[in-house]
Scaffold this motif. Structure first.
Motif, mmCIF file in Angstrom:
data_model
loop_
_atom_site.group_PDB
_atom_site.id
_atom_site.type_symbol
_atom_site.label_atom_id
_atom_site.label_comp_id
_atom_site.label_asym_id
_atom_site.label_seq_id
_atom_site.Cartn_x
_atom_site.Cartn_y
_atom_site.Cartn_z
ATOM 1 N N ASP A 1 4.475 -5.566 -5.486
ATOM 2 C CA ASP A 1 5.210 -5.815 -6.734
ATOM 3 C C ASP A 1 4.626 -6.982 -7.529
ATOM 4 O O ASP A 1 5.358 -7.731 -8.172
ATOM 5 N N ILE A 2 3.313 -7.133 -7.498
ATOM 6 C CA ILE A 2 2.667 -8.198 -8.276
ATOM 7 C C ILE A 2 2.483 -7.648 -9.686
ATOM 8 O O ILE A 2 1.621 -6.818 -9.935
ATOM 9 N N ARG A 3 3.359 -8.104 -10.592
ATOM 10 C CA ARG A 3 3.421 -7.502 -11.933
ATOM 11 C C ARG A 3 3.403 -8.500 -13.080
ATOM 12 O O ARG A 3 2.864 -8.218 -14.132
ATOM 13 N N THR A 4 4.042 -9.643 -12.885
ATOM 14 C CA THR A 4 4.258 -10.558 -14.009
ATOM 15 C C THR A 4 3.307 -11.760 -13.926
ATOM 16 O O THR A 4 2.685 -12.004 -12.886
ATOM 17 N N GLN A 5 3.243 -12.507 -14.997
ATOM 18 C CA GLN A 5 2.445 -13.739 -14.986
ATOM 19 C C GLN A 5 2.974 -14.703 -13.937
ATOM 20 O O GLN A 5 2.199 -15.396 -13.274
ATOM 21 N N ARG A 6 4.261 -14.731 -13.749
ATOM 22 C CA ARG A 6 4.867 -15.590 -12.712
ATOM 23 C C ARG A 6 4.362 -15.188 -11.327
ATOM 24 O O ARG A 6 4.048 -16.040 -10.499
ATOM 25 N N ASP A 7 4.254 -13.878 -11.078
ATOM 26 C CA ASP A 7 3.717 -13.384 -9.801
ATOM 27 C C ASP A 7 2.257 -13.794 -9.638
ATOM 28 O O ASP A 7 1.833 -14.217 -8.555
ATOM 29 N N ILE A 8 1.488 -13.664 -10.707
ATOM 30 C CA ILE A 8 0.060 -13.986 -10.663
ATOM 31 C C ILE A 8 -0.135 -15.482 -10.391
ATOM 32 O O ILE A 8 -0.980 -15.872 -9.583
ATOM 33 N N GLU B 1 4.642 2.221 -2.803
ATOM 34 C CA GLU B 1 6.028 2.124 -3.263
ATOM 35 C C GLU B 1 6.279 0.830 -4.026
ATOM 36 O O GLU B 1 7.283 0.707 -4.714
ATOM 37 N N ARG B 2 5.340 -0.157 -3.884
ATOM 38 C CA ARG B 2 5.543 -1.474 -4.495
ATOM 39 C C ARG B 2 4.262 -1.996 -5.151
ATOM 40 O O ARG B 2 3.771 -3.064 -4.822
ATOM 41 N N PRO B 3 3.723 -1.239 -6.108
ATOM 42 C CA PRO B 3 2.479 -1.667 -6.758
ATOM 43 C C PRO B 3 2.710 -2.893 -7.642
ATOM 44 O O PRO B 3 3.820 -3.111 -8.098
ATOM 45 N N THR B 4 1.801 -3.666 -7.855
ATOM 46 C CA THR B 4 0.444 -3.656 -7.348
ATOM 47 C C THR B 4 0.402 -4.479 -6.069
ATOM 48 O O THR B 4 1.023 -5.537 -5.990
ATOM 49 N N THR B 5 -0.357 -4.013 -5.075
ATOM 50 C CA THR B 5 -0.460 -4.764 -3.832
ATOM 51 C C THR B 5 -1.689 -5.661 -3.854
ATOM 52 O O THR B 5 -2.728 -5.321 -4.407
ATOM 53 N N VAL B 6 -1.507 -6.819 -3.208
ATOM 54 C CA VAL B 6 -2.558 -7.833 -3.129
ATOM 55 C C VAL B 6 -2.593 -8.337 -1.693
ATOM 56 O O VAL B 6 -1.564 -8.701 -1.129
ATOM 57 N N GLY B 7 -3.787 -8.341 -1.103
ATOM 58 C CA GLY B 7 -3.954 -8.804 0.267
ATOM 59 C C GLY B 7 -4.760 -10.089 0.331
ATOM 60 O O GLY B 7 -5.531 -10.399 -0.577
ATOM 61 N N PRO C 1 5.120 -19.717 -2.212
ATOM 62 C CA PRO C 1 5.694 -19.821 -3.563
ATOM 63 C C PRO C 1 6.896 -18.891 -3.710
ATOM 64 O O PRO C 1 6.859 -17.736 -3.262
ATOM 65 N N GLN C 2 7.940 -19.386 -4.311
ATOM 66 C CA GLN C 2 9.213 -18.654 -4.405
ATOM 67 C C GLN C 2 9.076 -17.238 -4.947
ATOM 68 O O GLN C 2 9.709 -16.323 -4.423
ATOM 69 N N PRO C 3 8.276 -16.981 -5.971
ATOM 70 C CA PRO C 3 8.181 -15.599 -6.468
ATOM 71 C C PRO C 3 7.663 -14.602 -5.432
ATOM 72 O O PRO C 3 7.888 -13.402 -5.566
ATOM 73 N N LEU C 4 6.983 -15.084 -4.386
ATOM 74 C CA LEU C 4 6.464 -14.184 -3.356
ATOM 75 C C LEU C 4 7.448 -13.966 -2.210
ATOM 76 O O LEU C 4 7.205 -13.140 -1.332
ATOM 77 N N PHE C 5 8.558 -14.691 -2.233
ATOM 78 C CA PHE C 5 9.521 -14.650 -1.131
ATOM 79 C C PHE C 5 9.942 -13.225 -0.774
ATOM 80 O O PHE C 5 9.990 -12.867 0.390
ATOM 81 N N THR C 6 10.251 -12.400 -1.767
ATOM 82 C CA THR C 6 10.697 -11.029 -1.501
ATOM 83 C C THR C 6 9.580 -10.004 -1.666
ATOM 84 O O THR C 6 9.825 -8.805 -1.614
ATOM 85 N N LYS C 7 8.360 -10.469 -1.858
ATOM 86 C CA LYS C 7 7.234 -9.573 -2.116
ATOM 87 C C LYS C 7 6.284 -9.448 -0.930
ATOM 88 O O LYS C 7 5.280 -8.755 -1.002
ATOM 89 N N THR C 8 6.603 -10.119 0.178
ATOM 90 C CA THR C 8 5.755 -10.041 1.361
ATOM 91 C C THR C 8 5.997 -8.713 2.059
ATOM 92 O O THR C 8 7.093 -8.438 2.530
ATOM 93 N N LEU C 9 4.959 -7.884 2.112
ATOM 94 C CA LEU C 9 5.052 -6.586 2.786
ATOM 95 C C LEU C 9 4.607 -6.684 4.233
ATOM 96 O O LEU C 9 5.098 -5.954 5.090
ATOM 97 N N SER C 10 3.652 -7.586 4.500
ATOM 98 C CA SER C 10 3.121 -7.687 5.848
ATOM 99 C C SER C 10 2.447 -9.031 6.057
ATOM 100 O O SER C 10 1.808 -9.566 5.160
ATOM 101 N N ARG C 11 2.621 -9.557 7.260
ATOM 102 C CA ARG C 11 1.838 -10.702 7.731
ATOM 103 C C ARG C 11 1.347 -10.311 9.113
ATOM 104 O O ARG C 11 2.139 -10.036 10.008
#
Length: 118
Positions: free
Chosen positions: A67-74, A48-54, A98-108
């Motif tokens: 939701d890793i999509r933009t250069q800022r996310d990378i 539901e939130r591509p691309t996922t990165v673990g 990092p702030q861009p990952l604040f709302t992109k954390t799916l799991s810890r």
């Protein structure tokens, strides 16, 4: 002599295809700590939130970001890799990432504790 990787970034190649995963791998190249390896993997259930990165390492908490999509996310993923590498147990608070990952954390997930049983 190069050090064997002991930290891993996993990139899903199912949601958006192997070309997308390869592009993300290439975008991260050169910006990660030397002891990281990047692996592409099949579905990590974040479709539901591509691309996922673990993130994985022995003895450390594991993370899944979506939701890793933009250069800022990378750039944020690479920054988090450095933070994760320097953390003894991998545990970070959302406000420390990092702030861009604040709302992109799916799991810890906590680190796996292997206990000896007699």
């Amino acid at each position: 002599m190069s050090k064997t990787p002991d930290h891993f970034i996993l990139i899903c190649e199912t949601c958006k295809g192997p070309e997308n995963a390869d592009a993300l791998r290439n975008a991260l190249a050169g910006s990660l700590p030397a002891d990281f390896a990047v692996r592409t993997v099949a579905c990590m259930a974040g479709c539901e939130r591509p691309t996922t990165v673990g993130f994985q390492a022995v003895g450390k908490a594991q993370y899944l970001f979506g939701d890793i999509r933009t250069q800022r996310d990378i750039t944020a993923v690479a920054e988090f890799a450095r933070q994760y590498r320097h953390s003894a147990d991998g545990w970070t608070n959302a406000s420390d990432r990092p702030q861009p990952l604040f709302t992109k954390t799916l799991s810890r997930m906590p680190r796996l504790n292997v206990e000896e049983h007699s």
